[in-house]
Design a protein around this motif. Structure first.
Motif, PDB file in Angstrom:
ATOM      1  N   UNK B  41     -58.119  -4.433   0.280  1.00  0.00           N
ATOM      2  CA  UNK B  41     -58.838  -3.224  -0.164  1.00  0.00           C
ATOM      3  C   UNK B  41     -59.577  -2.548   0.989  1.00  0.00           C
ATOM      4  N   UNK B  42     -58.901  -2.446   2.109  1.00  0.00           N
ATOM      5  CA  UNK B  42     -59.453  -1.716   3.250  1.00  0.00           C
ATOM      6  C   UNK B  42     -60.440  -2.489   4.101  1.00  0.00           C
ATOM      7  N   UNK B  43     -60.748  -3.711   3.693  1.00  0.00           N
ATOM      8  CA  UNK B  43     -61.781  -4.479   4.396  1.00  0.00           C
ATOM      9  C   UNK B  43     -61.145  -5.719   5.044  1.00  0.00           C
ATOM     10  N   UNK B  44     -61.487  -6.012   6.317  1.00  0.00           N
ATOM     11  CA  UNK B  44     -60.938  -7.228   6.927  1.00  0.00           C
ATOM     12  C   UNK B  44     -61.554  -8.471   6.294  1.00  0.00           C
ATOM     13  N   UNK B  45     -60.688  -9.439   6.033  1.00  0.00           N
ATOM     14  CA  UNK B  45     -61.115 -10.713   5.450  1.00  0.00           C
ATOM     15  C   UNK B  45     -60.602 -11.819   6.375  1.00  0.00           C
ATOM     16  N   UNK B  46     -61.453 -12.788   6.673  1.00  0.00           N
ATOM     17  CA  UNK B  46     -61.056 -13.907   7.533  1.00  0.00           C
ATOM     18  C   UNK B  46     -61.358 -15.204   6.788  1.00  0.00           C
ATOM     19  N   UNK B  47     -60.341 -16.040   6.657  1.00  0.00           N
ATOM     20  CA  UNK B  47     -60.453 -17.268   5.864  1.00  0.00           C
ATOM     21  C   UNK B  47     -59.922 -18.443   6.690  1.00  0.00           C
ATOM     22  N   UNK B  48     -60.658 -19.549   6.706  1.00  0.00           N
ATOM     23  CA  UNK B  48     -60.151 -20.735   7.426  1.00  0.00           C
ATOM     24  C   UNK B  48     -59.110 -21.485   6.602  1.00  0.00           C
ATOM     25  N   UNK B  49     -58.165 -22.084   7.285  1.00  0.00           N
ATOM     26  CA  UNK B  49     -57.166 -22.898   6.585  1.00  0.00           C
ATOM     27  C   UNK B  49     -56.526 -23.856   7.592  1.00  0.00           C
ATOM     28  N   UNK B  50     -55.592 -24.683   7.112  1.00  0.00           N
ATOM     29  CA  UNK B  50     -54.907 -25.573   8.047  1.00  0.00           C
ATOM     30  C   UNK B  50     -53.495 -25.059   8.304  1.00  0.00           C
ATOM     31  N   UNK B  64     -50.555 -21.534  -5.095  1.00  0.00           N
ATOM     32  CA  UNK B  64     -49.755 -20.334  -5.366  1.00  0.00           C
ATOM     33  C   UNK B  64     -50.634 -19.220  -5.921  1.00  0.00           C
ATOM     34  N   UNK B  65     -51.761 -19.600  -6.514  1.00  0.00           N
ATOM     35  CA  UNK B  65     -52.648 -18.607  -7.140  1.00  0.00           C
ATOM     36  C   UNK B  65     -53.678 -18.051  -6.167  1.00  0.00           C
ATOM     37  N   UNK B  66     -53.709 -18.524  -4.932  1.00  0.00           N
ATOM     38  CA  UNK B  66     -54.729 -18.082  -3.970  1.00  0.00           C
ATOM     39  C   UNK B  66     -54.530 -16.615  -3.589  1.00  0.00           C
ATOM     40  N   UNK B  67     -55.638 -15.899  -3.497  1.00  0.00           N
ATOM     41  CA  UNK B  67     -55.556 -14.484  -3.135  1.00  0.00           C
ATOM     42  C   UNK B  67     -54.951 -14.308  -1.744  1.00  0.00           C
ATOM     43  N   UNK B  68     -55.417 -15.122  -0.809  1.00  0.00           N
ATOM     44  CA  UNK B  68     -54.891 -14.997   0.552  1.00  0.00           C
ATOM     45  C   UNK B  68     -53.389 -15.236   0.565  1.00  0.00           C
ATOM     46  N   UNK B  75     -46.463  -9.703   2.274  1.00  0.00           N
ATOM     47  CA  UNK B  75     -46.116  -9.085   3.557  1.00  0.00           C
ATOM     48  C   UNK B  75     -47.244  -8.287   4.184  1.00  0.00           C
ATOM     49  N   UNK B  76     -48.478  -8.592   3.807  1.00  0.00           N
ATOM     50  CA  UNK B  76     -49.620  -7.967   4.475  1.00  0.00           C
ATOM     51  C   UNK B  76     -49.572  -8.290   5.977  1.00  0.00           C
ATOM     52  N   UNK B  77     -49.970  -7.349   6.803  1.00  0.00           N
ATOM     53  CA  UNK B  77     -50.161  -7.666   8.223  1.00  0.00           C
ATOM     54  C   UNK B  77     -51.218  -8.748   8.327  1.00  0.00           C
ATOM     55  N   UNK B  78     -50.990  -9.703   9.194  1.00  0.00           N
ATOM     56  CA  UNK B  78     -51.969 -10.772   9.340  1.00  0.00           C
ATOM     57  C   UNK B  78     -52.212 -11.095  10.810  1.00  0.00           C
ATOM     58  N   UNK B  79     -53.316 -11.755  11.043  1.00  0.00           N
ATOM     59  CA  UNK B  79     -53.622 -12.243  12.378  1.00  0.00           C
ATOM     60  C   UNK B  79     -54.049 -13.698  12.243  1.00  0.00           C
ATOM     61  N   UNK B  80     -53.343 -14.556  12.953  1.00  0.00           N
ATOM     62  CA  UNK B  80     -53.653 -15.989  12.990  1.00  0.00           C
ATOM     63  C   UNK B  80     -54.515 -16.237  14.231  1.00  0.00           C
ATOM     64  N   UNK B  81     -55.565 -17.025  14.084  1.00  0.00           N
ATOM     65  CA  UNK B  81     -56.407 -17.332  15.246  1.00  0.00           C
ATOM     66  C   UNK B  81     -56.822 -18.799  15.208  1.00  0.00           C
ATOM     67  N   UNK B  82     -56.531 -19.536  16.268  1.00  0.00           N
ATOM     68  CA  UNK B  82     -57.096 -20.882  16.377  1.00  0.00           C
ATOM     69  C   UNK B  82     -57.932 -20.920  17.646  1.00  0.00           C
TER      70      UNK B  82
END
Lengths: 218, 218
Positions: B41-50, B64-68, B75-82
């Motif tokens: 919704x136009x806002x950047x969201x950053x979520x930790x995961x493995x 399967x029900x997770x929003x992320x 197919x949302x554009x994404x950025x992975x960062x470790x």
């Protein structure tokens, strides 16, 4: 801090969501690196950096010429995320494996910190977050160094934390399997300090550094 | 992997940028948690995961029900960062303080992994990244468990790494000050395993777990 809203609500495993300000502060104070998300030319960008917290503000800093800093200074929407893994959760089934962790997500817009005193204060907050007491031991920033650095503040208004800090959730019938299950706590450990090789001989390790070793320097 | 481009180019301290695929793999293999940025919704969201890496792919998984997961699957554009902090860099001036670290940023779009075999393979990659050998020791996922889990893959095509792994860069004249300067390496240390309290007595700690202790379990 704002009430929990559509942005800050923890979606997955909502019982792990924490919206209490003091709890969020406590988690934030347990680390000093985060990742920052912002949108650059329509694409999400996530960059790691360090932070400090004081009262209800997160302070970030960087080179005044940094793309991230310039974007955030302009008021781009941003998302702050810190996470710290505290243990492996080793179930007896693949599905129930997990990690123990603490994380905080904050939404908002950053603002440039203005004025020399306010900048010095914020930089000390960041420095204290990494190593308490170091700021007082070292040469203070010159005007030229301050000019090269931009400091930003982010109000902790739209924030939530998520914590898992418990044992395994194995299925009852899986306890009949001969499989070890339990947790492995993880800790960040400081190794012994290493002198800069250009430092003059005989200068003892600073008190701030000695203080991080629970059992002394070995 | 694509040539370095406007998105992947390391902006700050460009000499620390790494674009070599094998080097990027090596850094990715040193950890198992990351943060994922996407725009909701136009806002950047950053979520930790493995995550897990195999060849030129990053695997992520979640409910399967997770929003992320649902956003990324669409197919949302994404950025992975470790990022992984490896030491404190303690200069003799506030300005030259830094950290040693390794980080990788990957841009792209994720794709859902389809088919039971491919899903099991990807989940094993993630499991191996966290604890090598664990997958073979535990009860395998049931069809129901697999159905509740979505696995995503991200090609490592637009990626860069940034590493700082060196001593202090103090100003020459600051060496005349009586201030200790040097680095403090940081390590992730596994504490002794703690048995699940509902586990039957007498089941020994699994080999995968024993293997993470350099000096054995104390």
């Amino acid at each position: 801090m704002k009430e929990v809203n559509d942005k800050t609500k923890v979606r997955r495993v909502p019982k792990r969501g924490i919206y209490d300000q003091e709890e969020i502060y406590k988690i934030l104070d347990n680390d000093s690196t985060c990742t920052i998300g912002f949108v650059h030319r329509g694409v999400p960008v996530v960059i790691p950096t360090i932070y400090g917290r004081h009262e209800n503000k997160i302070y970030l800093h960087g080179a005044a010429s940094s793309r991230m800093i310039k974007n955030l200074e302009e008021g781009f929407d941003m998302c702050f995320c810190m996470h710290r893994v505290t243990g492996l959760v080793l179930a007896n089934s693949a599905f129930h494996h997990s990690m123990n962790y603490e994380s905080v997500v904050i939404f908002g817009k950053a603002k440039k910190v203005e004025g020399k005193e306010a900048n010095l204060f914020a930089l000390k907050v960041v420095s204290d977050q990494v190593l308490k007491g170091r700021w007082e031991e070292v040469r203070q920033p010159s005007d030229k160094e301050l000019k090269a650095t931009t400091v930003l503040e982010l109000e902790i208004n739209e924030a939530s934390a998520k914590v898992r800090n418990e044992g395994c959730h194995n299925d009852k019938e899986d306890y009949e399997l001969d499989i070890w299950t339990g947790i492995v706590p993880i800790e960040k450990v400081y190794q012994n300090p290493i002198d800069d090789d250009k430092m003059r001989n005989g200068i003892p390790v600073s008190p701030s550094v000695k203080n991080i070793y629970n059992n002394g320097i070995t």
